[in-house]
Design a protein around this motif. Sequence first.
Motif, PDB file in Angstrom:
ATOM      1  N   VAL A  93     110.524  62.703   8.140  1.00  0.00           N
ATOM      2  CA  VAL A  93     110.080  62.269   6.811  1.00  0.00           C
ATOM      3  C   VAL A  93     110.039  60.746   6.735  1.00  0.00           C
ATOM      4  CG1 VAL A  93     110.737  62.175   4.378  1.00  0.00           C
ATOM      5  CG2 VAL A  93     110.811  64.347   5.585  1.00  0.00           C
ATOM      6  N   LEU A  94     111.093  60.088   7.221  1.00  0.00           N
ATOM      7  CA  LEU A  94     111.121  58.624   7.212  1.00  0.00           C
ATOM      8  C   LEU A  94     110.021  58.042   8.092  1.00  0.00           C
ATOM      9  CD1 LEU A  94     114.979  57.953   7.375  1.00  0.00           C
ATOM     10  CD2 LEU A  94     113.459  57.726   5.400  1.00  0.00           C
ATOM     11  N   PHE A  95     109.727  58.718   9.214  1.00  0.00           N
ATOM     12  CA  PHE A  95     108.682  58.248  10.117  1.00  0.00           C
ATOM     13  C   PHE A  95     107.311  58.297   9.439  1.00  0.00           C
ATOM     14  CE2 PHE A  95     105.685  58.328  13.605  1.00  0.00           C
ATOM     15  CZ  PHE A  95     106.241  57.449  14.525  1.00  0.00           C
ATOM     16  N   VAL A  96     107.047  59.357   8.688  1.00  0.00           N
ATOM     17  CA  VAL A  96     105.778  59.473   7.959  1.00  0.00           C
ATOM     18  C   VAL A  96     105.632  58.312   6.979  1.00  0.00           C
ATOM     19  CG1 VAL A  96     104.491  60.831   6.278  1.00  0.00           C
ATOM     20  CG2 VAL A  96     105.613  61.980   8.194  1.00  0.00           C
ATOM     21  N   LEU A  97     106.695  58.037   6.219  1.00  0.00           N
ATOM     22  CA  LEU A  97     106.648  56.964   5.220  1.00  0.00           C
ATOM     23  C   LEU A  97     106.467  55.598   5.882  1.00  0.00           C
ATOM     24  CD1 LEU A  97     109.501  58.154   2.817  1.00  0.00           C
ATOM     25  CD2 LEU A  97     107.032  58.425   2.521  1.00  0.00           C
ATOM     26  N   ALA A  98     107.182  55.361   6.988  1.00  0.00           N
ATOM     27  CA  ALA A  98     107.067  54.074   7.679  1.00  0.00           C
ATOM     28  C   ALA A  98     105.681  53.885   8.273  1.00  0.00           C
ATOM     29  CB  ALA A  98     108.126  53.982   8.783  1.00  0.00           C
ATOM     30  N   SER A  99     105.079  54.943   8.785  1.00  0.00           N
ATOM     31  CA  SER A  99     103.735  54.856   9.362  1.00  0.00           C
ATOM     32  C   SER A  99     102.705  54.500   8.298  1.00  0.00           C
ATOM     33  CB  SER A  99     103.365  56.179  10.039  1.00  0.00           C
ATOM     34  OG  SER A  99     104.248  56.477  11.100  1.00  0.00           O
ATOM     35  N   ILE A 100     102.843  55.100   7.134  1.00  0.00           N
ATOM     36  CA  ILE A 100     101.936  54.756   6.031  1.00  0.00           C
ATOM     37  C   ILE A 100     102.135  53.296   5.620  1.00  0.00           C
ATOM     38  CG2 ILE A 100     101.369  55.243   3.614  1.00  0.00           C
ATOM     39  CD1 ILE A 100     102.112  58.169   4.157  1.00  0.00           C
ATOM     40  N   CYS A 102     103.049  50.848   7.583  1.00  0.00           N
ATOM     41  CA  CYS A 102     102.386  50.034   8.610  1.00  0.00           C
ATOM     42  C   CYS A 102     100.878  49.967   8.356  1.00  0.00           C
ATOM     43  CB  CYS A 102     102.646  50.616   9.996  1.00  0.00           C
ATOM     44  SG  CYS A 102     104.328  50.409  10.624  1.00  0.00           S
ATOM     45  N   ALA A 103     100.300  51.106   7.999  1.00  0.00           N
ATOM     46  CA  ALA A 103      98.848  51.154   7.778  1.00  0.00           C
ATOM     47  C   ALA A 103      98.429  50.299   6.599  1.00  0.00           C
ATOM     48  CB  ALA A 103      98.407  52.595   7.561  1.00  0.00           C
ATOM     49  N   LEU A 104      99.299  50.173   5.598  1.00  0.00           N
ATOM     50  CA  LEU A 104      98.947  49.438   4.386  1.00  0.00           C
ATOM     51  C   LEU A 104      99.411  47.990   4.402  1.00  0.00           C
ATOM     52  CD1 LEU A 104      99.848  52.173   1.729  1.00  0.00           C
ATOM     53  CD2 LEU A 104      97.573  51.587   2.582  1.00  0.00           C
ATOM     54  N   TRP A 172      92.238  48.900  13.242  1.00  0.00           N
ATOM     55  CA  TRP A 172      93.565  49.153  13.800  1.00  0.00           C
ATOM     56  C   TRP A 172      94.473  49.931  12.861  1.00  0.00           C
ATOM     57  CZ3 TRP A 172      97.604  47.158  11.008  1.00  0.00           C
ATOM     58  CH2 TRP A 172      97.354  46.064  10.190  1.00  0.00           C
ATOM     59  N   ARG A 173      94.236  49.887  11.566  1.00  0.00           N
ATOM     60  CA  ARG A 173      95.093  50.598  10.613  1.00  0.00           C
ATOM     61  C   ARG A 173      94.989  52.114  10.767  1.00  0.00           C
ATOM     62  NH1 ARG A 173      96.937  46.897   6.794  1.00  0.00           N
ATOM     63  NH2 ARG A 173      95.807  44.907   6.829  1.00  0.00           N
ATOM     64  N   ALA A 174      93.858  52.594  11.295  1.00  0.00           N
ATOM     65  CA  ALA A 174      93.662  54.033  11.455  1.00  0.00           C
ATOM     66  C   ALA A 174      94.686  54.636  12.409  1.00  0.00           C
ATOM     67  CB  ALA A 174      92.245  54.305  11.959  1.00  0.00           C
ATOM     68  N   SER A 175      95.166  53.865  13.377  1.00  0.00           N
ATOM     69  CA  SER A 175      96.163  54.374  14.321  1.00  0.00           C
ATOM     70  C   SER A 175      97.451  54.751  13.595  1.00  0.00           C
ATOM     71  CB  SER A 175      96.454  53.321  15.392  1.00  0.00           C
ATOM     72  OG  SER A 175      95.321  53.090  16.200  1.00  0.00           O
ATOM     73  N   PHE A 176      97.849  53.968  12.617  1.00  0.00           N
ATOM     74  CA  PHE A 176      99.085  54.254  11.880  1.00  0.00           C
ATOM     75  C   PHE A 176      98.909  55.441  10.936  1.00  0.00           C
ATOM     76  CE2 PHE A 176      99.655  49.719  13.008  1.00  0.00           C
ATOM     77  CZ  PHE A 176     100.850  49.836  13.707  1.00  0.00           C
ATOM     78  N   TYR A 177      97.723  55.576  10.351  1.00  0.00           N
ATOM     79  CA  TYR A 177      97.464  56.770   9.541  1.00  0.00           C
ATOM     80  C   TYR A 177      97.542  58.032  10.407  1.00  0.00           C
ATOM     81  CZ  TYR A 177      95.957  54.105   5.430  1.00  0.00           C
ATOM     82  OH  TYR A 177      95.917  53.283   4.323  1.00  0.00           O
ATOM     83  N   LEU A 178      97.017  57.937  11.625  1.00  0.00           N
ATOM     84  CA  LEU A 178      97.064  59.092  12.522  1.00  0.00           C
ATOM     85  C   LEU A 178      98.510  59.438  12.881  1.00  0.00           C
ATOM     86  CD1 LEU A 178      95.534  61.171  14.210  1.00  0.00           C
ATOM     87  CD2 LEU A 178      95.461  59.506  16.074  1.00  0.00           C
ATOM     88  N   LEU A 179      99.344  58.429  13.119  1.00  0.00           N
ATOM     89  CA  LEU A 179     100.757  58.677  13.420  1.00  0.00           C
ATOM     90  C   LEU A 179     101.439  59.395  12.255  1.00  0.00           C
ATOM     91  CD1 LEU A 179     101.852  55.337  15.132  1.00  0.00           C
ATOM     92  CD2 LEU A 179     101.563  57.561  16.215  1.00  0.00           C
ATOM     93  N   ALA A 180     101.118  58.996  11.036  1.00  0.00           N
ATOM     94  CA  ALA A 180     101.694  59.665   9.862  1.00  0.00           C
ATOM     95  C   ALA A 180     101.285  61.134   9.825  1.00  0.00           C
ATOM     96  CB  ALA A 180     101.256  58.954   8.585  1.00  0.00           C
ATOM     97  N   ALA A 181     100.027  61.415  10.103  1.00  0.00           N
ATOM     98  CA  ALA A 181      99.531  62.792  10.067  1.00  0.00           C
ATOM     99  C   ALA A 181     100.177  63.640  11.164  1.00  0.00           C
ATOM    100  CB  ALA A 181      98.015  62.794  10.221  1.00  0.00           C
ATOM    101  N   VAL A 182     100.270  63.097  12.380  1.00  0.00           N
ATOM    102  CA  VAL A 182     100.857  63.851  13.498  1.00  0.00           C
ATOM    103  C   VAL A 182     102.319  64.167  13.228  1.00  0.00           C
ATOM    104  CG1 VAL A 182     101.516  63.706  15.931  1.00  0.00           C
ATOM    105  CG2 VAL A 182      99.229  62.981  15.208  1.00  0.00           C
TER     106      VAL A 182
END
Length: 405
Positions: A93-100, A102-104, A172-182
Amino acid sequence: MRTMFAFFKRRETSITQSNLAIVILCGLSGMTALSIEIILPTLGLIARDLDVPPARGAYLISLYFVSFGAAQLFWGALSDRHGRLPTLYLGLVLFVLASIGCALAPTFEILLACRLLQGAAGAAPIIARSIVRDVLTGPKAARQMAVLTSVSAAAPLIAPSIGSGLLILFNWRASFYLLAAVSAIFLLLAWLRLPETVGEKQPNATRIPFMLARARILFTSREFVVGTMVSALMFGAFSTFLSLGSLVAENYGIAPESFGSVYAIAAAFFIAAILLTHQFVERLGLRGIGSLAMAILCVAVAMHAVFLFWEPEFTIFWAAIAVYLFAFGFVVPTATTYALQPAHNMTGFASSLLGSTQMLVGAAAASLATLFFDGTGFAISLSIVVCGAGALLVFATGRVISYIH
């Protein structure tokens, strides 16, 4: 329709009998590699886009190692106290939030802060290793570790290519969105299919005196010290390659959009070694595979020692990188299994201490190498020579002590 709803019903399965459970563990163990290597082609672009010098992009790798390494002790102890699954859920859960985050991120400083949180949230690989060690030991554990590593090692093969592709389609921001989704997908799958494997929870596991006592026990074990230090030193040179490899490739004229394909060539040797370990570890044993890895490492260290005095063509330099990754691929599953043999009822803590040591050595090596970076491969070669020679010395010392005793 009934079949679809049946899938979403909470159902624990045996790790050793469920292919889906093994796939989930493989994916979890590959989360760190994916989160690091998907942004490798973008490091220079991120830095330039956020108005900082390109070399500072390497901090996105080294700072991830720092936070991930330090936080592993917390996650391992927490999983010994409260169980593997609750700890895994919290980390994801924390990883999803941190990835988002990073993307923003609007500035490089905020991106670094979110990246630190992302690394600190990386509980998944520690929990995956602990689950395997909870149910398996010896060569069987080594084979399963090799399965986890070989499947998750597809991340080094495809992640940079995915990052390069996302650069072409988006930014480059798309990579962090993808990490959140995975990570969100693996959170759902883990909740649906993974069992709890902790037999007896340790209520004192998160207390500092208790953790120090456990660390003292582990660091007096030859198996733990040798396995941990060999893997950590080799990871140190690998982390330098991750931090600076794309920048060196740019200096040789390799565009960021093409780096993924070039990286995959070297990563294929890493995966090949892991697959060979899975195939032959029961026949050769941990000692036999370890000796083979050190022999290949000697070749890699010798090649890069030459590069300290002579700047090679890119093809020759990349071939020497591939040789090092080939040796590293043999070390990853076997050294981990060897180090965790004396863990017994503290598998979670031992796994986290092992991972923490690897990451902190990796962060230190990458940070020091950045000081020597001059655009060429010199800093990477220097790291491979120093860290590789250190790993060989630790391995040889461990063998001598084992013969004496």
